[in-house]
Structures are given as C-alpha cells and as structure tokens.
Motif scaffolding. Structure first.
Motif, PDB file in Angstrom:
ATOM      1  N   THR A   1       0.859  -1.297  -0.028  1.00  0.00           N
ATOM      2  CA  THR A   1      -0.046   0.001  -0.097  1.00  0.00           C
ATOM      3  C   THR A   1       0.834   1.071   0.022  1.00  0.00           C
ATOM      4  O   THR A   1       2.122   1.074   0.259  1.00  0.00           O
ATOM      5  N   GLU A   2       0.283   2.247  -0.267  1.00  0.00           N
ATOM      6  CA  GLU A   2       0.933   3.637  -0.240  1.00  0.00           C
ATOM      7  C   GLU A   2       1.740   3.926   1.274  1.00  0.00           C
ATOM      8  O   GLU A   2       2.674   4.406   1.164  1.00  0.00           O
ATOM      9  N   GLU A   3       0.915   3.427   2.216  1.00  0.00           N
ATOM     10  CA  GLU A   3       1.642   3.429   3.591  1.00  0.00           C
ATOM     11  C   GLU A   3       2.543   2.867   3.840  1.00  0.00           C
ATOM     12  O   GLU A   3       3.679   3.245   4.312  1.00  0.00           O
TER      13      GLU A   3
ATOM     14  N   ARG B   1      -3.092   8.119  -3.261  1.00  0.00           N
ATOM     15  CA  ARG B   1      -3.860   7.047  -3.894  1.00  0.00           C
ATOM     16  C   ARG B   1      -4.220   7.112  -5.453  1.00  0.00           C
ATOM     17  O   ARG B   1      -4.663   6.224  -5.994  1.00  0.00           O
ATOM     18  N   SER B   2      -4.296   8.517  -5.737  1.00  0.00           N
ATOM     19  CA  SER B   2      -4.753   8.919  -6.888  1.00  0.00           C
ATOM     20  C   SER B   2      -3.963   8.190  -7.810  1.00  0.00           C
ATOM     21  O   SER B   2      -4.228   8.042  -8.984  1.00  0.00           O
ATOM     22  N   GLU B   3      -2.397   7.990  -7.414  1.00  0.00           N
ATOM     23  CA  GLU B   3      -1.570   7.142  -8.719  1.00  0.00           C
ATOM     24  C   GLU B   3      -1.964   5.923  -8.820  1.00  0.00           C
ATOM     25  O   GLU B   3      -1.374   5.273  -9.484  1.00  0.00           O
ATOM     26  N   ARG B   4      -3.174   5.282  -8.467  1.00  0.00           N
ATOM     27  CA  ARG B   4      -3.641   4.134  -8.930  1.00  0.00           C
ATOM     28  C   ARG B   4      -4.364   4.195 -10.148  1.00  0.00           C
ATOM     29  O   ARG B   4      -4.781   3.105 -10.780  1.00  0.00           O
ATOM     30  N   GLY B   5      -4.779   5.539 -10.524  1.00  0.00           N
ATOM     31  CA  GLY B   5      -5.299   5.587 -11.827  1.00  0.00           C
ATOM     32  C   GLY B   5      -6.724   5.478 -11.698  1.00  0.00           C
ATOM     33  O   GLY B   5      -7.328   5.715 -10.661  1.00  0.00           O
TER      34      GLY B   5
END
Length: 506
Positions: A454-456, A484-488
């Motif tokens: 995860t991002e964390e 999380r926006s970098e997940r598209g």
C-alpha cells in the motif's frame, strides 16, 4: 473526473483554493495570485526566470564578447561548460537546504549570493575571468530545485505535475527570452552612444538587477508551506526538525532518484546545452546576422511557454487514467521522440528545415522535463528535496558531459555533435523501464502480488519504528493517503482505506 480531498465542513475556510488533508491545493488556477499557493507559484517561476536570464545572458552576445576578450572556440566551450557545471552540486545542496530550512530562505539566499557574479561580468577582461563569472552565475540555476520543491509542497498529486511543469517551463523561458533581451539591450545602449565593447558590459546590469529584485520579492511575499514558514511551524511544534543524515540517506539509497537524474540529464541537460550553442550554430552555419540568429535561437527556449507545462499536464492526465504507470510510459515516449528529432536536426542542411525541426525537437525535449517532475514528487515524501536535487543536478551533469564530449573545441562539427547528442537521448531514456513502485507497478507490470503493498507501506518505510513512535511520520501518512490517486482509474472503484489492496491491472 476530479480527485480532491477538501477541507471538512467543520473547519473554517482558510484558503482561496480547495485543499487536501495536507492543505495542498487540489486545483491549479494559472491566473490567480491567491496566497499562499498561487503566490508561491508566481514567485518561484519569476525568480527562476531571472536566474535563467542571468546565466544565459552571455551566449547571444558571444560574437561581440569573443572579439573583445579574444576568446577561442575552446575558451567559449569551457565557459559554456562552466555555466552549467557549478549548479551540479548546488542543486543537490539546494534540495537538502529546502528539506531543512524551507524553499523560501533557500532560494532567496542563493539568488542573492550569485547576483554579484552577474554584476562582475561587466568587468571581465580575460578568458579566465569570463569563465569564472559564468561559473558562479550558473550556481543560480539551482533555484530550479527550490521551485519544484515549493510546488510539490503547495500542490496535491492530481495537479502537482501541472504546477511543476508550468513553474519550471515559464522559468526556463528565460533561456529563450535572454536571446531577445540581451541583443536588444546591447543595441539600445550602443545607439545611445556607447562603443560596442562598452555596451555589452553595461547590458549585464539589467539581468543582475532583475535577479536581485526577485530575491527580495521571495523574502517579502513568499511562504514555505500552506500553513506558514518552516521556522514558525517548528517553533510552534507543528513541524518537526528532521535530521540531515536521515534525509540524505533515504534520498541517495532510492534507486528511482538516480534513474530520474539520468533521464533528466538528457532532457533538461540537452536544453541547457542547446541554449549555449544554438545562436552561434545558426550564426556560423547559415551566415546570419547576430540579431537574426538570436531570434531563431530564442524560439527554442520560448517553446517552454507551452511545451514543459504541457508535459506536466500530460503527466497528470495519464496518471488520472492509468496511474503512475501512465506517467512513466508518457515520459519514455516523449523523451525518445525528442531524441529522434535531435538526430534529424543534425542531419538537415537548409535553414528553413533546421528551424522547423528545432522547434519540434524543443517541444518534445522540454515536455519530457515536465513529465520527469510529474514522477519526482512521488519517489520519496521524507527526502523530497534530496530527490529533487539529485534529479535537477542530473540535468546539469548531462549538460556538462554533453558539452565536453560533443561541443568542446573542434573535435566535432556542431551538426555532428547535435546528431550524436540525439542518440544519447534515446539511449539514456531506456532505464525508465526499470522504475517500479510496489504499490503502483512499473511500465511493464502492475503492483506486487506476492506481498500486498500500500501507499502507507512505501512511504512509512522511510521512518523507523522509534521515529513513528514519536509521531514524526504523520506528514508521510497524510501524503500516502492523498497519493492513492496514482492508482489511476482503480482509485474510484476501491475504498480509500489504509489497507486497500491494489489490483494487478491498471
């Protein structure tokens, strides 16, 4: 489709723009000067613009300066290399200074320290003194790092590529604008009555004064972060002082930063190289007048008005649909095309074709710069300044190596050097294939399936358990949530919780 985390209803409105949980702006309003976000944007690009004008004020006047100081082709090549080599370590140092003291003090201090070198250009009397003033003036290009750090501190993920691209692109306009400004200023001073060997010296007071005033504007009107300046936030306990050793360690041990530094060396580094050689190239190869060669050369740098911002915007657009993988693919494709057009530029022999190809080449190579700094803010949260400095320094290293290999002395003709430089661009862009984020994936594969990432997981790995126990990781935790926006597209079909499982496909 808009991704934004705005202020909660119970919190009083503090900002003119909508913001996320870090109070970074989630929208970018180009023609606004609202404090603190858009004001920081305008201060950053104007100050960087002034430093670009100062650093490249000499090339458009080289035909006059070389006669006055008896400069050889080797002297001119060495001075060009000196003008971009000083900023190599200055940019790395600037990144660390931004992490420790904030972009406001870091950038204003460097601008004021380098302004005297611009004034002293007017009294250069030998090849050595000319080389030295260009060397020390070039340190000012490290303000690029503070500009990108500042934008990454003020704008959220969905628009950070655009903010970085426009700030740097408009700043880089100085490289083209000075091709128009300096010959014009020189002509005006000469027409007033000064002889030409005096007129070029007086002309350097204009960029020197501009640079000095921009530093004072930053100190008076600038602000480090949306919530205030570093010093006040640290004194109030709202921001913890970080350790230089940990910042530096987490920056230099992140391999993604080194790949981006190489990539940037052959987009921005190429841009610096061309700024140094293009006016003289057209002047000598096509027997043009100085003013005409300056106008043509200016078109290369002036393309930054739209090309680098377009690169940043393209990075954000690709991320909105395809996530980080979209940013990486766009960067590779655009920079490779820039290399192809650079190769063509060295092969064409007519003036008209050379101008057309040069403009197309400039659009792609400058857009690649914007695309690079669409990726940089996500490499590290804790060591953002160090990563920005490494990448920015890579641009100057690329410029130094390129000029040393291809444009120093008479080993290669300029057209041959330009062709070989294009081949270097294509080759040095390939390592982008190796960049991989476990939570988002890379160009050829999606997020890790063997270990749920995860991002964390990614951003908190920069903090030890002891540091997390002291709460030093809170800013990284917020950034992880906002990134999380970098997940598209996947971000819209998932619950945005800290333990959300990323999908394997973009």
């Amino acid at each position: 489709m808009e991704i934004s985390s705005t202020i909660t209803e119970t919190e009083p409105q503090k900002f003119a723009l909508p913001v996320d949980s870090e109070h970074k702006a989630t929208e970018f309003h180009l023609f606004s000067a609202a404090a603190p976000h858009m004001r920081a944007f305008h201060l950053s690009w104007i100050s960087f613009f002034s430093c670009f004008v100062s650093t490249f004020a000499a090339p458009p006047l080289l035909p006059i300066i070389r006669d006055n100081l008896n400069l050889t082709a080797t002297d001119i090549g060495n001075a060009g290399i000196a003008s971009v080599s000083g900023a190599v370590f200055a940019r790395i140092a600037m990144g660390t200074a931004c992490d420790l003291f904030g972009p406001r003090l870091a950038s204003a201090s460097l601008i004021l320290l380098t302004a005297p070198a611009v004034y002293f250009t007017s009294i250069a009397s030998s090849p050595i003194s000319f080389l030295l003033v260009r060397f020390f003036t070039g340190f000012s290009l490290a303000t690029f790092v503070s500009a990108q750090f500042w934008m990454s501190s003020m704008f959220s993920g969905p628009v950070v590529g655009t903010a970085n691209g426009v700030a740097a692109g408009w700043g880089n306009l100085g490289g083209g604008a000075t091709q128009l400004i300096m010959p014009l200023v020189f002509s005006l001073i000469r027409d007033i009555g000064a002889v030409k060997f005096t007129a070029w010296r007086i002309a350097f007071f204009i960029p020197a004064l501009f640079q000095t005033l921009s530093a004072f504007a930053i100190l008076i009107f600038g602000q480090d972060l949306p919530d205030g300046n570093y010093q006040r936030l640290q004194n109030s306990g709202n921001k913890q002082k970080d350790k230089f050793s940990r910042l530096f360690y987490h920056g230099i041990t992140n391999y993604r930063g080194w790949i981006l530094a190489l990539t940037y060396g052959y987009c921005f580094g190429v841009e610096l190289t061309v700024d140094n050689i293009i006016a003289e190239y057209f002047y000598d190869r096509f027997n043009l007048k100085l003013h005409t060669a300056g106008i043509i050369a200016a078109s290369f740098g002036l393309a930054n008005l739209v090309s680098r911002p377009a690169g940043g915007a393209l990075s954000d657009m690709m991320a909105k649909r395809f996530g980080m993988r979209g940013r990486l693919w766009a960067l590779w494709a655009v920079q490779t095309l820039g290399g192809v057009f650079c190769i063509i530029l060295g092969q064409v022999g007519s003036l008209t074709a050379s101008i057309v190809v040069m403009i197309v080449f400039s659009v792609f190579v400058q857009a690649a710069c914007g695309l690079t700094f669409g990726v940089v803010p996500f490499v590290s949260r804790r060591s953002l300044g160090v990563i920005s400095g490494m990448t920015g320094g890579g641009g100057n290293v690329g410029a130094v190596l390129t000029q040393l290999i291809f444009f120093k002395g008479s080993k290669y003709s300029k057209e041959t050097g330009i062709t070989l430089m294009g081949i270097m661009i294509v080759c040095c862009t390939l390592p982008i294939f190796l960049i991989y984020f476990p939570q988002w994936g890379g160009m050829f594969c999606g997020p890790s399936l063997e270990k749920i990432a995860t991002e964390e997981d990614y951003y908190l790995s920069e903090w030890s358990s002891k540091e997390q126990g002291k709460g030093l990781h809170q800013a990284s935790l917020k950034f992880a949530d906002n990134s999380r926006s970098e997940r598209g597209r996947r971000v819209h079909s998932q619950t945005l919780s800290s333990n959300a499982t990323p999908s394997a496909n973009v």
